[in-house]
Scaffold this motif. Structure first.
Motif, PDB file in Angstrom:
ATOM      1  N   ARG A   6      13.660  -0.415 -19.689  1.00 21.09           N
ATOM      2  CA  ARG A   6      14.797  -0.643 -18.786  1.00 21.09           C
ATOM      3  C   ARG A   6      16.128  -0.681 -19.511  1.00 21.09           C
ATOM      4  NH1 ARG A   6      14.916  -5.573 -15.879  1.00 21.09           N
ATOM      5  NH2 ARG A   6      14.467  -6.594 -17.863  1.00 21.09           N
ATOM      6  N   LYS A   7      16.069  -0.812 -20.848  1.00 23.20           N
ATOM      7  CA  LYS A   7      17.314  -1.068 -21.583  1.00 23.20           C
ATOM      8  C   LYS A   7      17.502  -0.065 -22.717  1.00 23.20           C
ATOM      9  CE  LYS A   7      16.814  -5.941 -20.551  1.00 23.20           C
ATOM     10  NZ  LYS A   7      16.519  -7.288 -21.065  1.00 23.20           N
ATOM     11  N   ALA A   8      18.746   0.324 -22.944  1.00 28.95           N
ATOM     12  CA  ALA A   8      19.050   1.211 -24.073  1.00 28.95           C
ATOM     13  C   ALA A   8      20.142   0.568 -24.923  1.00 28.95           C
ATOM     14  CB  ALA A   8      19.500   2.575 -23.592  1.00 28.95           C
ATOM     15  N   VAL A   9      19.905   0.540 -26.228  1.00 32.15           N
ATOM     16  CA  VAL A   9      20.837  -0.067 -27.184  1.00 32.15           C
ATOM     17  C   VAL A   9      21.652   1.041 -27.849  1.00 32.15           C
ATOM     18  CG1 VAL A   9      20.969  -1.393 -29.334  1.00 32.15           C
ATOM     19  CG2 VAL A   9      19.274  -2.010 -27.581  1.00 32.15           C
ATOM     20  N   PHE A  10      22.955   0.845 -27.883  1.00 34.43           N
ATOM     21  CA  PHE A  10      23.868   1.804 -28.526  1.00 34.43           C
ATOM     22  C   PHE A  10      24.569   1.133 -29.698  1.00 34.43           C
ATOM     23  CE2 PHE A  10      24.219   5.430 -25.581  1.00 34.43           C
ATOM     24  CZ  PHE A  10      23.412   4.965 -24.569  1.00 34.43           C
ATOM     25  N   PRO A  11      24.106   1.360 -30.928  1.00 36.84           N
ATOM     26  CA  PRO A  11      24.844   0.822 -32.076  1.00 36.84           C
ATOM     27  C   PRO A  11      26.212   1.517 -32.142  1.00 36.84           C
ATOM     28  CG  PRO A  11      22.604   1.458 -32.682  1.00 36.84           C
ATOM     29  CD  PRO A  11      22.879   2.045 -31.323  1.00 36.84           C
ATOM     30  N   ALA A  12      27.282   0.735 -32.151  1.00 32.75           N
ATOM     31  CA  ALA A  12      28.621   1.344 -32.110  1.00 32.75           C
ATOM     32  C   ALA A  12      29.603   0.523 -32.942  1.00 32.75           C
ATOM     33  CB  ALA A  12      29.098   1.448 -30.663  1.00 32.75           C
ATOM     34  N   ALA A  13      29.108  -0.062 -34.026  1.00 30.47           N
ATOM     35  CA  ALA A  13      29.992  -0.907 -34.828  1.00 30.47           C
ATOM     36  C   ALA A  13      30.470  -0.201 -36.086  1.00 30.47           C
ATOM     37  CB  ALA A  13      29.273  -2.207 -35.193  1.00 30.47           C
ATOM     38  N   GLN A  52      18.673   1.686 -16.678  1.00 30.34           N
ATOM     39  CA  GLN A  52      19.796   1.125 -15.906  1.00 30.34           C
ATOM     40  C   GLN A  52      20.686   0.209 -16.736  1.00 30.34           C
ATOM     41  OE1 GLN A  52      20.128   2.140 -12.896  1.00 30.34           O
ATOM     42  NE2 GLN A  52      18.117   3.065 -12.591  1.00 30.34           N
ATOM     43  N   ASN A  53      20.139  -0.356 -17.804  1.00 23.94           N
ATOM     44  CA  ASN A  53      20.881  -1.393 -18.531  1.00 23.94           C
ATOM     45  C   ASN A  53      21.273  -0.905 -19.917  1.00 23.94           C
ATOM     46  OD1 ASN A  53      20.443  -3.683 -16.565  1.00 23.94           O
ATOM     47  ND2 ASN A  53      18.357  -2.990 -16.970  1.00 23.94           N
ATOM     48  N   ILE A  54      22.577  -0.897 -20.143  1.00 21.20           N
ATOM     49  CA  ILE A  54      23.114  -0.397 -21.400  1.00 21.20           C
ATOM     50  C   ILE A  54      23.578  -1.588 -22.239  1.00 21.20           C
ATOM     51  CG2 ILE A  54      24.963   1.052 -22.389  1.00 21.20           C
ATOM     52  CD1 ILE A  54      22.853   2.602 -20.633  1.00 21.20           C
ATOM     53  N   ILE A  55      23.175  -1.600 -23.495  1.00 21.71           N
ATOM     54  CA  ILE A  55      23.592  -2.668 -24.418  1.00 21.71           C
ATOM     55  C   ILE A  55      24.353  -2.001 -25.557  1.00 21.71           C
ATOM     56  CG2 ILE A  55      22.791  -4.422 -26.053  1.00 21.71           C
ATOM     57  CD1 ILE A  55      20.217  -4.618 -24.263  1.00 21.71           C
ATOM     58  N   ILE A  56      25.606  -2.359 -25.732  1.00 24.29           N
ATOM     59  CA  ILE A  56      26.399  -1.731 -26.799  1.00 24.29           C
ATOM     60  C   ILE A  56      26.656  -2.761 -27.896  1.00 24.29           C
ATOM     61  CG2 ILE A  56      28.492  -0.449 -27.372  1.00 24.29           C
ATOM     62  CD1 ILE A  56      28.593   0.565 -24.515  1.00 24.29           C
ATOM     63  N   VAL A  57      26.300  -2.389 -29.119  1.00 27.40           N
ATOM     64  CA  VAL A  57      26.534  -3.267 -30.271  1.00 27.40           C
ATOM     65  C   VAL A  57      27.881  -2.851 -30.860  1.00 27.40           C
ATOM     66  CG1 VAL A  57      25.643  -4.100 -32.474  1.00 27.40           C
ATOM     67  CG2 VAL A  57      24.041  -3.338 -30.691  1.00 27.40           C
ATOM     68  N   THR A  58      28.885  -3.685 -30.658  1.00 25.30           N
ATOM     69  CA  THR A  58      30.243  -3.323 -31.071  1.00 25.30           C
ATOM     70  C   THR A  58      30.644  -4.095 -32.320  1.00 25.30           C
ATOM     71  OG1 THR A  58      31.297  -5.030 -29.761  1.00 25.30           O
ATOM     72  CG2 THR A  58      30.904  -2.925 -28.669  1.00 25.30           C
TER      73      THR A  58
END
Ligand code: G1P
Length: 293
Positions: A6-13, A52-58
């Protein structure tokens, strides 16, 4: 039944040093291919894959990403009063996405970034998308991996054959082909993984590309391992650790991948995406031809 992703992690730091000075005051994830920021391509791929759920690592200096996925009242009001319905729909679609954020306070590597998302992910399988890797595919690349995950219930990594001379830029796998699940020649079972090997040490020419479906045990592995290549906590090393206790699969996805984190790759993606656009393609093609290169 395997638990649904259900969740996708986007490393973006990351600091985006390959794109300086453009990325001095602007996140590299916000650089546009034609008119859409890089990270939005990845987010749309996740959504088109059923997530549906986006997790962004900023990190510091990344607030433009949060603003991008937020509502912009002034802009919406202006577009509404000017009756710009298409643009209004475009802008609203971006803020309709369900996004959560977590900060990576120090740039300690991709594995460390993924570990920061642990609380938000919880005890369930999840996807990881690296927005530098833009993949143009009929079936979204992440969807292709999810199909394998749903069959095996084990982690799956996106793989691509790369020329030996470029192999040191990637995580590289030693893998044996598996002839199941319609994947046939595309599906592999991973035997070993190495982050950024020297060409002579690379176990194959199969590189890991920035799409992963992972299970929550990988968090424990990421906590356990020592820093690796570049002195950073590497996701590849975490997966190698996890491989001791569970099978991991690789899938040579169908589609064209652009390394948009690299200047030449970014330019190629820009040109090809522009050529495909209904509103620009024809004129742009004529312009390129007129250059008589
Ligand atoms: C990261 C991963 C590497 C992978 C690559 C794909 O490296 O660490 O294993 O092959 O993404 O793009 P980076 O490009 O962040 O150096």
């Amino acid at each position: 039944m395997n638990a649904k992703v259900r969740k996708a992690v986007f490393p973006a730091a990351g600091l985006g040093t390959r794109f300086l000075p453009a990325t001095k005051a602007q996140p590299k994830e916000m650089l546009p291919l034609v008119d859409k920021p890089l990270i939005q391509y990845g987010v749309e791929e996740a959504i088109h894959s059923g997530i549906q759920n986006i997790i962004i690592v900023t990190g510091r200096g990344k607030t433009a990403i949060e603003d991008h996925f937020d509502v912009s009242f002034e802009l919406e009001h202006l577009l509404e009063t000017r009756n710009k319905k298409d643009l209004l729909a475009t802008v609203r679609a971006v803020s309709d996405i369900n996004v959560s954020y977590v900060r990576q306070k120090e740039a300690l590597g991709l594995g460390h970034a993924v570990l920061r998302a642990r609380e938000l992910v919880g005890d369930e399988p999840f996807a990881v998308i690296l927005s530098d890797d833009v993949i143009d595919a009929e079936v979204p690349a992440l969807r292709q991996l999810l199909d394998v995950y749903e069959f095996y219930g084990a982690p799956v990594l996106a793989l691509m054959e790369v020329p030996r001379e470029n192999i040191s830029a990637y995580g590289v796998v030693d893998a044996e082909p598996v002839g199941h699940n319609g994947g046939r020649d595309r599906l592999y079972r991973i035997r070993n993984l190495v982050e950024k090997p020297k060409p002579q040490d690379a176990p194959s020419n199969l590189a890991i590309i920035g799409r992963y479906v992972l299970t929550p045990e990988v968090f424990h592995s990421l906590e356990t391992i020592e820093p690796g290549s570049g002195g950073e906590i590497q996701l590849t090393d975490g997966l190698k650790h996890a491989l001791r206790s569970r099978p991991i699969y690789g899938y040579r996805f169908e589609g064209t991948r652009y390394d948009a984190g690299d200047k030449l790759g970014f330019l190629k993606a820009t040109v090809e995406f522009a050529l495909k656009r209904h509103d620009l393609g024809e004129q742009f093609r004529a312009y390129l031809k007129s250059l008589q290169l």
